[in-house]
Motif scaffolding. Structure first.
Motif, PDB file in Angstrom:
ATOM      1  N   UNK A 123       0.821  -1.202   0.000  1.00 55.69           N
ATOM      2  CA  UNK A 123       0.000   0.000   0.000  1.00 55.69           C
ATOM      3  C   UNK A 123       0.857   1.254   0.000  1.00 55.69           C
ATOM      4  N   UNK A 124       0.476   2.210  -0.804  1.00 54.53           N
ATOM      5  CA  UNK A 124       1.065   3.538  -0.711  1.00 54.53           C
ATOM      6  C   UNK A 124       0.513   4.208   0.543  1.00 54.53           C
ATOM      7  N   UNK A 125       1.370   4.859   1.303  1.00 51.52           N
ATOM      8  CA  UNK A 125       0.948   5.415   2.576  1.00 51.52           C
ATOM      9  C   UNK A 125       1.604   6.766   2.805  1.00 51.52           C
ATOM     10  N   UNK A 126       0.959   7.598   3.601  1.00 51.38           N
ATOM     11  CA  UNK A 126       1.529   8.922   3.826  1.00 51.38           C
ATOM     12  C   UNK A 126       0.984   9.598   5.057  1.00 51.38           C
ATOM     13  N   UNK A 152      -3.200  18.932   3.998  1.00 49.26           N
ATOM     14  CA  UNK A 152      -2.107  18.851   3.030  1.00 49.26           C
ATOM     15  C   UNK A 152      -1.235  17.635   3.312  1.00 49.26           C
ATOM     16  N   UNK A 153      -0.692  17.067   2.247  1.00 49.53           N
ATOM     17  CA  UNK A 153       0.225  15.951   2.389  1.00 49.53           C
ATOM     18  C   UNK A 153       1.608  16.471   2.746  1.00 49.53           C
ATOM     19  N   UNK A 212      11.466  16.552   7.794  1.00 49.69           N
ATOM     20  CA  UNK A 212      10.601  15.398   8.038  1.00 49.69           C
ATOM     21  C   UNK A 212      11.118  14.196   7.257  1.00 49.69           C
ATOM     22  N   UNK A 213      10.968  13.014   7.857  1.00 48.37           N
ATOM     23  CA  UNK A 213      11.348  11.773   7.192  1.00 48.37           C
ATOM     24  C   UNK A 213      10.292  10.711   7.457  1.00 48.37           C
ATOM     25  N   UNK A 214       9.794  10.100   6.378  1.00 48.63           N
ATOM     26  CA  UNK A 214       8.840   9.000   6.509  1.00 48.63           C
ATOM     27  C   UNK A 214       9.591   7.682   6.365  1.00 48.63           C
ATOM     28  N   UNK A 269      -2.472  13.246  10.294  1.00 43.79           N
ATOM     29  CA  UNK A 269      -3.216  12.047   9.937  1.00 43.79           C
ATOM     30  C   UNK A 269      -2.353  11.116   9.101  1.00 43.79           C
ATOM     31  N   UNK A 270      -2.499   9.854   9.373  1.00 40.61           N
ATOM     32  CA  UNK A 270      -1.926   8.801   8.540  1.00 40.61           C
ATOM     33  C   UNK A 270      -3.011   8.374   7.553  1.00 40.61           C
ATOM     34  N   UNK A 271      -2.614   8.034   6.325  1.00 44.19           N
ATOM     35  CA  UNK A 271      -3.605   7.654   5.329  1.00 44.19           C
ATOM     36  C   UNK A 271      -2.994   6.682   4.343  1.00 44.19           C
TER      37      UNK A 271
END
Length: 127
Positions: free
Chosen positions: A32-35, A46-47, A68-70, A95-97
Motif C-alpha cells: 500500500x502507498x501510505x503517507x 495537506x500531504x 521530516x522523514x517518513x 493524519x496517517x492515510x
C-alpha cells in the motif's frame, strides 16, 4: 477491517523533534502507498510525507523537506514520521492515510487517492 491508528503527538518547543507512529491493521503495508497529512485550524488538509508502494520513492513538499522523514517497518506493519527542527507553523492535527491504488508518492500526497484515514494526532509547536 482496514484501520490506521496514530500516536506520538504532543507539545514540543520550536526546534524540537517528535516521532509519530501509525500502526496499520487489516492489511499489509508492503503493498500500500501510505503517507502523512496535516490540517491546521482554518486551513486545508495537506500531504507532508508520502511513500509509494510501487517504487518506494518518497515525496516531501518544500515546507518540510530536510526536516521530516517518513519510514516503514514492515515487520511491525507500522509507518513513522520523524519530525525535526519543528516550527510553530507545523502545529496541526497529523493524519496517517493509505490507498490500494499504485500511485506515485507525490500524487498520493495530493490527496485525492486516499481511501482510509486514521483518527489523527495533535502536534503543537510552541514555547
Amino acid at each position: 477491517q482496514v484501520q490506521l491508528v496514530e500516536s506520538g503527538g504532543g507539545l514540543v518547543q520550536p526546534g524540537g523533534s517528535l516521532r509519530l507512529s501509525c500502526a496499520a491493521s487489516g492489511f499489509t503495508l508492503d503493498y500500500y502507498t501510505i503517507g502523512w497529512f496535516r490540517q491546521a485550524p482554518g486551513k486545508e488538509r495537506e500531504g507532508v510525507s508520502c511513500i509509494s508502494s510501487s517504487d518506494f520513492r518518497t515525496y516531501y513538499p518544500d515546507s518540510v523537506k530536510g526536516r521530516f522523514t517518513i519510514s516503514k517497518d514492515n515487520t511491525k506493519n507500522t509507518v513513522y514520521l520523524q519530525m525535526n527542527d519543528l516550527k510553530p507553523e507545523d502545529t496541526a492535527v497529523y493524519y496517517c492515510a493509505t490507498t490500494s491504488f499504485g500511485v506515485a508518492a507525490d500524487t498520493f500526497c495530493a490527496p485525492g487517492y486516499v481511501e482510509v484515514w486514521g483518527q489523527g494526532t495533535l502536534v503543537t509547536v510552541s514555547s
